[in-house]
Every structure is written in C-alpha cells, then in structure tokens.
Design a protein around this motif. Structure first.
Motif, PDB file in Angstrom:
ATOM      1  N   ALA A  20       0.822  -1.210   0.000  1.00  9.90           N
ATOM      2  CA  ALA A  20       0.000   0.000   0.000  1.00  9.90           C
ATOM      3  C   ALA A  20       0.858   1.263   0.000  1.00  9.90           C
ATOM      4  CB  ALA A  20      -0.933   0.004   1.201  1.00  9.90           C
ATOM      5  N   LEU A  21       0.441   2.209  -0.816  1.00  7.36           N
ATOM      6  CA  LEU A  21       1.018   3.548  -0.831  1.00  7.36           C
ATOM      7  C   LEU A  21       0.096   4.440  -0.009  1.00  7.36           C
ATOM      8  CD1 LEU A  21       1.797   3.544  -4.655  1.00  7.36           C
ATOM      9  CD2 LEU A  21       3.353   2.927  -2.777  1.00  7.36           C
ATOM     10  N   ASP A  22       0.369   5.712   0.069  1.00  4.14           N
ATOM     11  CA  ASP A  22      -0.473   6.618   0.850  1.00  4.14           C
ATOM     12  C   ASP A  22      -1.946   6.483   0.462  1.00  4.14           C
ATOM     13  OD1 ASP A  22       1.606   7.631   2.309  1.00  4.14           O
ATOM     14  OD2 ASP A  22       1.908   9.363   1.018  1.00  4.14           O
ATOM     15  N   GLY A  23      -2.803   6.586   1.463  1.00  3.46           N
ATOM     16  CA  GLY A  23      -4.239   6.484   1.239  1.00  3.46           C
ATOM     17  C   GLY A  23      -4.896   7.850   1.195  1.00  3.46           C
ATOM     18  N   ALA A  49      -1.279  14.355   1.984  1.00  2.00           N
ATOM     19  CA  ALA A  49      -0.527  15.577   1.703  1.00  2.00           C
ATOM     20  C   ALA A  49      -0.938  16.056   0.313  1.00  2.00           C
ATOM     21  CB  ALA A  49       0.971  15.302   1.741  1.00  2.00           C
ATOM     22  N   GLY A  50      -0.933  17.341   0.128  1.00  2.00           N
ATOM     23  CA  GLY A  50      -1.300  17.870  -1.182  1.00  2.00           C
ATOM     24  C   GLY A  50      -2.726  18.347  -1.204  1.00  2.00           C
ATOM     25  N   PRO A  51      -3.115  18.913  -2.339  1.00  2.00           N
ATOM     26  CA  PRO A  51      -4.453  19.507  -2.443  1.00  2.00           C
ATOM     27  C   PRO A  51      -5.561  18.464  -2.574  1.00  2.00           C
ATOM     28  CG  PRO A  51      -3.310  19.657  -4.542  1.00  2.00           C
ATOM     29  CD  PRO A  51      -2.322  19.080  -3.557  1.00  2.00           C
TER      30      PRO A  51
END
Length: 190
Positions: A20-23, A49-51
C-alpha cells in the motif's frame, strides 16, 4: 473519451498492507446510477498531503452496447475477463464537489490506497460506514485480454457483480443486506 477497463477482487486479510502507498479519504456520491446505462458520479479525494482533488465522472457501457432495454444490457464478464466502459472524467472545484455531494441521494465513503504491484494500475478501497468491513482491490488495464498476476490475498473476483459496484453499494450498502447474504460475502474474505 477514455475506455475504463478493470477487474475487481474481494480482499482477504491484511497481507496487502506492505504493497500500500499513501491512502486518500474519498467521499463520492451518485447523481444518477442504475444497473444498466449511465452513471454520473461526483468524487472528493483528500490525500494525506497535497491539495484536495474533485471530479465529475460519467460512465457508459461501451459504444454499440446500448443504454437501455433487456436486449442491450451490458454483459456480465466471466471470471478473468475485464469490464470495459466509456469514462468521461473532469476535474471540478472542490467547493462544487462539496455542493454536489450534498445533493446526492446515494453516497459512499472509503479510504483508497494505491498499490505497488505490476501488471496495471492497482488500487485498494477500504470501505467505511455502512459498507465496512468490505475491502476491494481493482486493477485498471490497457486491454481487456491483458493477463493479470492476481495477488494471493485477493479472495475472489467480483468483476461485473453489479451489487458490489460502488454505485450499488451507495444505494444499497452492505449493512442493509440480509444477514445471511452479508455473512456469506464476508466469509469469502476471512
């Protein structure tokens, strides 16, 4: 216009976590949906993180398969065969998505993880609320006949099972299923 070609799987256990990568927390609602024909969805995705990202998506059966009537129903793919649909997706302002979500009669919430797996664009959805504890992996493919190395933690293929589409789960969540049907489905994932 893009053609969405995907296969979907029920997930068993937690062995997917190392891939799994960021959810992203996803809220999506359906302005129009049904077992056949077009689906109009609004989605709001909040990554860690991010918009925030927001989209309006129209999905249709592939051209030539029609939109209505029993003689034009989208065929249910056999196990191992990808489901193909036309997909039109447009970024929209997050404020518009919030307003549209408020108007959606049917909604679903989930956490979506990208998966670091070969052979396509893999994601995994951990459903929340009335659809918990359902976990579904899906892979988007370049072609319908593309071979897929299915991870061992994918318990059963559910491609084409309309009652397990996101739109169907928004209309009729797992918590409302007959207890025997719900337990039979969840037994496949333990």
């Amino acid at each position: 216009m893009a053609l969405e070609i995907e296969r979907r799987f029920l997930v068993r256990g937690e062995l997917w976590r190392p891939y799994a990568l960021d959810g992203s927390v996803i809220r999506q609602g359906y302005l129009a949906s049904g077992n056949e024909g077009p689906t109009l969805r609004v989605r709001l995705a909040r990554p860690p993180a991010g918009p925030v990202a927001a989209f309006l998506t129209l999905k249709l059966p592939p051209a030539g398969e029609g939109l209505t009537g029993p003689e034009h129903r989208e065929p249910i793919p056999a196990a191992g065969v990808a489901l193909a649909r036309e997909e039109y997706e447009y970024a929209i302002p997050s404020s518009d998505a919030e307003a549209l979500l408020e108007r959606c009669p049917h909604r679903v919430g989930k956490i979506r993880y990208g998966l670091d797996l070969p052979g396509g664009d893999w994601v995994l959805d951990v459903f929340e609320g009335a659809n918990a504890p359902l976990v579904v992996a899906e892979v988007e493919l370049e072609r319908a006949d593309q071979p897929v190395a299915v991870p061992p933690w994918c318990a059963r293929e559910i491609t084409g099972r309309r009652e397990l589409s996101n739109a169907a789960l928004a209309r009729y969540p797992l918590a409302l299923w007959l207890e025997a049907d719900r337990q039979a489905l969840l037994a496949l994932t333990t």
